[in-house]
Design a protein around this motif. Structure first.
Motif, PDB file in Angstrom:
ATOM      1  N   TYR A 180     -14.560 -10.562  -9.237  1.00 42.81           N
ATOM      2  CA  TYR A 180     -13.448  -9.638  -9.008  1.00 42.81           C
ATOM      3  C   TYR A 180     -13.110  -9.516  -7.519  1.00 42.81           C
ATOM      4  O   TYR A 180     -11.957  -9.311  -7.152  1.00 42.81           O
ATOM      5  CB  TYR A 180     -13.827  -8.273  -9.592  1.00 42.81           C
ATOM      6  CG  TYR A 180     -12.739  -7.241  -9.670  1.00 42.81           C
ATOM      7  CD1 TYR A 180     -11.671  -7.371 -10.554  1.00 42.81           C
ATOM      8  CD2 TYR A 180     -12.801  -6.089  -8.891  1.00 42.81           C
ATOM      9  CE1 TYR A 180     -10.692  -6.398 -10.648  1.00 42.81           C
ATOM     10  CE2 TYR A 180     -11.832  -5.106  -8.987  1.00 42.81           C
ATOM     11  CZ  TYR A 180     -10.771  -5.269  -9.865  1.00 42.81           C
ATOM     12  OH  TYR A 180      -9.803  -4.292  -9.967  1.00 42.81           O
ATOM     13  N   THR A 181     -14.133  -9.672  -6.685  1.00 43.01           N
ATOM     14  CA  THR A 181     -13.935  -9.480  -5.240  1.00 43.01           C
ATOM     15  C   THR A 181     -14.049 -10.780  -4.443  1.00 43.01           C
ATOM     16  O   THR A 181     -14.012 -10.745  -3.205  1.00 43.01           O
ATOM     17  CB  THR A 181     -14.954  -8.461  -4.679  1.00 43.01           C
ATOM     18  OG1 THR A 181     -16.282  -8.938  -4.949  1.00 43.01           O
ATOM     19  CG2 THR A 181     -14.758  -7.090  -5.298  1.00 43.01           C
ATOM     20  N   GLN A 182     -14.161 -11.909  -5.130  1.00 45.49           N
ATOM     21  CA  GLN A 182     -14.282 -13.209  -4.454  1.00 45.49           C
ATOM     22  C   GLN A 182     -12.983 -13.549  -3.734  1.00 45.49           C
ATOM     23  O   GLN A 182     -11.921 -13.597  -4.350  1.00 45.49           O
ATOM     24  CB  GLN A 182     -14.606 -14.300  -5.477  1.00 45.49           C
ATOM     25  CG  GLN A 182     -14.696 -15.699  -4.902  1.00 45.49           C
ATOM     26  CD  GLN A 182     -15.876 -15.876  -3.974  1.00 45.49           C
ATOM     27  OE1 GLN A 182     -16.980 -15.434  -4.275  1.00 45.49           O
ATOM     28  NE2 GLN A 182     -15.648 -16.508  -2.838  1.00 45.49           N
ATOM     29  N   GLU A 183     -13.069 -13.803  -2.433  1.00 44.36           N
ATOM     30  CA  GLU A 183     -11.868 -14.182  -1.677  1.00 44.36           C
ATOM     31  C   GLU A 183     -11.431 -15.581  -2.051  1.00 44.36           C
ATOM     32  O   GLU A 183     -12.250 -16.480  -2.222  1.00 44.36           O
ATOM     33  CB  GLU A 183     -12.122 -14.098  -0.169  1.00 44.36           C
ATOM     34  CG  GLU A 183     -12.027 -12.683   0.335  1.00 44.36           C
ATOM     35  CD  GLU A 183     -11.712 -12.601   1.815  1.00 44.36           C
ATOM     36  OE1 GLU A 183     -11.102 -13.534   2.387  1.00 44.36           O
ATOM     37  OE2 GLU A 183     -12.061 -11.567   2.393  1.00 44.36           O
ATOM     38  N   SER A 184     -10.145 -15.750  -2.156  1.00 48.42           N
ATOM     39  CA  SER A 184      -9.546 -17.033  -2.509  1.00 48.42           C
ATOM     40  C   SER A 184      -9.600 -17.989  -1.321  1.00 48.42           C
ATOM     41  O   SER A 184      -9.373 -17.586  -0.172  1.00 48.42           O
ATOM     42  CB  SER A 184      -8.089 -16.823  -2.918  1.00 48.42           C
ATOM     43  OG  SER A 184      -7.404 -18.044  -3.013  1.00 48.42           O
ATOM     44  N   ALA A 185      -9.858 -19.263  -1.629  1.00 49.68           N
ATOM     45  CA  ALA A 185      -9.769 -20.296  -0.597  1.00 49.68           C
ATOM     46  C   ALA A 185      -8.306 -20.637  -0.326  1.00 49.68           C
ATOM     47  O   ALA A 185      -7.926 -20.929   0.810  1.00 49.68           O
ATOM     48  CB  ALA A 185     -10.527 -21.547  -1.040  1.00 49.68           C
ATOM     49  N   ALA A 186      -7.491 -20.589  -1.361  1.00 50.69           N
ATOM     50  CA  ALA A 186      -6.067 -20.949  -1.233  1.00 50.69           C
ATOM     51  C   ALA A 186      -5.229 -19.823  -0.625  1.00 50.69           C
ATOM     52  O   ALA A 186      -4.253 -20.088   0.077  1.00 50.69           O
ATOM     53  CB  ALA A 186      -5.503 -21.326  -2.594  1.00 50.69           C
ATOM     54  N   LEU A 187      -5.601 -18.585  -0.908  1.00 55.28           N
ATOM     55  CA  LEU A 187      -4.873 -17.414  -0.395  1.00 55.28           C
ATOM     56  C   LEU A 187      -5.867 -16.529   0.360  1.00 55.28           C
ATOM     57  O   LEU A 187      -6.363 -15.545  -0.193  1.00 55.28           O
ATOM     58  CB  LEU A 187      -4.236 -16.620  -1.548  1.00 55.28           C
ATOM     59  CG  LEU A 187      -3.196 -17.327  -2.386  1.00 55.28           C
ATOM     60  CD1 LEU A 187      -2.875 -16.529  -3.647  1.00 55.28           C
ATOM     61  CD2 LEU A 187      -1.933 -17.539  -1.565  1.00 55.28           C
ATOM     62  N   ILE A 208      -8.906 -10.888  -6.779  1.00 57.02           N
ATOM     63  CA  ILE A 208      -8.352 -10.359  -8.030  1.00 57.02           C
ATOM     64  C   ILE A 208      -8.252  -8.844  -7.921  1.00 57.02           C
ATOM     65  O   ILE A 208      -7.232  -8.241  -8.271  1.00 57.02           O
ATOM     66  CB  ILE A 208      -9.211 -10.804  -9.230  1.00 57.02           C
ATOM     67  CG1 ILE A 208      -9.072 -12.318  -9.428  1.00 57.02           C
ATOM     68  CG2 ILE A 208      -8.825 -10.032 -10.492  1.00 57.02           C
ATOM     69  CD1 ILE A 208     -10.057 -12.932 -10.410  1.00 57.02           C
ATOM     70  N   GLY A 209      -9.306  -8.213  -7.423  1.00 58.03           N
ATOM     71  CA  GLY A 209      -9.312  -6.753  -7.289  1.00 58.03           C
ATOM     72  C   GLY A 209      -8.182  -6.229  -6.425  1.00 58.03           C
ATOM     73  O   GLY A 209      -7.563  -5.205  -6.744  1.00 58.03           O
ATOM     74  N   LYS A 210      -7.883  -6.916  -5.335  1.00 56.66           N
ATOM     75  CA  LYS A 210      -6.790  -6.467  -4.467  1.00 56.66           C
ATOM     76  C   LYS A 210      -5.447  -6.574  -5.168  1.00 56.66           C
ATOM     77  O   LYS A 210      -4.561  -5.728  -4.965  1.00 56.66           O
ATOM     78  CB  LYS A 210      -6.782  -7.265  -3.155  1.00 56.66           C
ATOM     79  CG  LYS A 210      -7.908  -6.879  -2.221  1.00 56.66           C
ATOM     80  CD  LYS A 210      -7.873  -7.694  -0.935  1.00 56.66           C
ATOM     81  CE  LYS A 210      -9.020  -7.327  -0.011  1.00 56.66           C
ATOM     82  NZ  LYS A 210      -9.014  -8.141   1.221  1.00 56.66           N
ATOM     83  N   HIS A 211      -5.271  -7.592  -6.004  1.00 51.83           N
ATOM     84  CA  HIS A 211      -4.010  -7.711  -6.742  1.00 51.83           C
ATOM     85  C   HIS A 211      -3.892  -6.635  -7.824  1.00 51.83           C
ATOM     86  O   HIS A 211      -2.804  -6.093  -8.038  1.00 51.83           O
ATOM     87  CB  HIS A 211      -3.851  -9.120  -7.327  1.00 51.83           C
ATOM     88  CG  HIS A 211      -3.501 -10.117  -6.285  1.00 51.83           C
ATOM     89  ND1 HIS A 211      -2.218 -10.292  -5.819  1.00 51.83           N
ATOM     90  CD2 HIS A 211      -4.279 -10.973  -5.573  1.00 51.83           C
ATOM     91  CE1 HIS A 211      -2.210 -11.224  -4.878  1.00 51.83           C
ATOM     92  NE2 HIS A 211      -3.454 -11.649  -4.705  1.00 51.83           N
ATOM     93  N   VAL A 212      -5.000  -6.309  -8.471  1.00 54.35           N
ATOM     94  CA  VAL A 212      -4.983  -5.219  -9.457  1.00 54.35           C
ATOM     95  C   VAL A 212      -4.599  -3.918  -8.757  1.00 54.35           C
ATOM     96  O   VAL A 212      -3.721  -3.183  -9.209  1.00 54.35           O
ATOM     97  CB  VAL A 212      -6.354  -5.091 -10.165  1.00 54.35           C
ATOM     98  CG1 VAL A 212      -6.410  -3.818 -11.003  1.00 54.35           C
ATOM     99  CG2 VAL A 212      -6.636  -6.327 -11.025  1.00 54.35           C
ATOM    100  N   PRO A 239      -9.775   1.905  -2.488  1.00 58.91           N
ATOM    101  CA  PRO A 239     -10.829   0.908  -2.324  1.00 58.91           C
ATOM    102  C   PRO A 239     -11.646   0.698  -3.598  1.00 58.91           C
ATOM    103  O   PRO A 239     -12.064  -0.417  -3.892  1.00 58.91           O
ATOM    104  CB  PRO A 239     -11.701   1.479  -1.197  1.00 58.91           C
ATOM    105  CG  PRO A 239     -10.826   2.448  -0.478  1.00 58.91           C
ATOM    106  CD  PRO A 239      -9.874   2.991  -1.509  1.00 58.91           C
ATOM    107  N   LEU A 240     -11.875   1.754  -4.367  1.00 58.83           N
ATOM    108  CA  LEU A 240     -12.667   1.622  -5.592  1.00 58.83           C
ATOM    109  C   LEU A 240     -11.972   0.722  -6.616  1.00 58.83           C
ATOM    110  O   LEU A 240     -12.616  -0.073  -7.291  1.00 58.83           O
ATOM    111  CB  LEU A 240     -12.952   2.999  -6.200  1.00 58.83           C
ATOM    112  CG  LEU A 240     -13.904   3.000  -7.392  1.00 58.83           C
ATOM    113  CD1 LEU A 240     -15.259   2.395  -7.016  1.00 58.83           C
ATOM    114  CD2 LEU A 240     -14.099   4.415  -7.916  1.00 58.83           C
ATOM    115  N   THR A 241     -10.640   0.826  -6.703  1.00 60.21           N
ATOM    116  CA  THR A 241      -9.888   0.010  -7.656  1.00 60.21           C
ATOM    117  C   THR A 241     -10.054  -1.469  -7.360  1.00 60.21           C
ATOM    118  O   THR A 241     -10.186  -2.278  -8.271  1.00 60.21           O
ATOM    119  CB  THR A 241      -8.385   0.378  -7.622  1.00 60.21           C
ATOM    120  OG1 THR A 241      -8.240   1.754  -7.964  1.00 60.21           O
ATOM    121  CG2 THR A 241      -7.573  -0.472  -8.576  1.00 60.21           C
TER     122      THR A 241
END
Length: 191
Positions: free
Chosen positions: A35-42, A47-51, A91-93
């Motif tokens: 959920y919190t893995q940073e994207s290599a492409a972006l 995922i969490g930040k987009h949610v 931040p929790l979301t």
């Protein structure tokens, strides 16, 4: 019989609820690391930040709708303003799957409350946002249009979330990431 505008708003609340439930189901299959893995492409994207970003927009609209005292269809006194550029970030979301699911659950509960007082929701609303160059502009809109904006904005971010899931080696459902018009076109072409 309900008015066409009321039926449209009701349908939009249904669609928003369905998309949110689907999103909650999708992220429920992830662990917090995914959920919190940073994207290599972006870079910087998770995922969490987009949610969280999606829910920020709904929250601003819902706050304005919750403040409505009566349904006024007067263009001189629209509801709002809703300022999409000034969002409270939770931040929790964005940092835990449970936090994201709880935030989605709260958004669904708010929509259910708003549906119960749908007749008190005015038709017109003002929105503002930051334009290229940093200037702020305000626009007159309708509540239906802004709810549709939030839904469509969510679909756009679902597509990014799907891409991030593919990057993690996961296979999200494809309908999760397509606009209704794209799905309809695919069905029409398949006939």
């Amino acid at each position: 019989m309900a008015s066409t505008a009321s039926q449209t708003l009701d349908h939009l609340f249904t669609h928003a609820t369905d998309y949110m439930r689907h999103l909650a189901s999708i992220i429920g299959k992830l662990d917090d690391t995914q959920y919190t893995q940073e994207s290599a492409a972006l870079p910087g994207s998770t995922i969490g930040k987009h949610v969280r970003h999606v829910l920020d927009h709904f929250a601003l609209l819902f706050a304005a709708l919750a403040s409505a005292q009566s349904a006024s269809n007067n263009l001189q006194h629209p509801l709002g303003p809703v300022d999409y550029a000034h969002r409270e970030r939770s931040p929790l979301t964005e940092s835990t799957v449970d936090g994201g699911q709880c935030s989605i659950g709260r958004a669904i509960a708010i929509m259910e409350q708003l549906r119960e007082r749908e007749t008190a929701i005015p038709s017109f609303i003002t929105v503002s946002d930051t334009l290229p160059g940093g200037t702020t502009a305000s626009f007159l809109s309708t509540v239906d249009r802004e709810l549709w904006f939030c839904i469509h904005h969510m679909i756009h971010h679902n597509a990014i979330i799907a891409s991030l899931m593919f990057e993690l080696g996961l296979n999200p459902p494809t309908e999760f990431a397509y606009a209704p018009s794209t799905i309809k076109l695919a069905h029409d072409l398949a006939k």
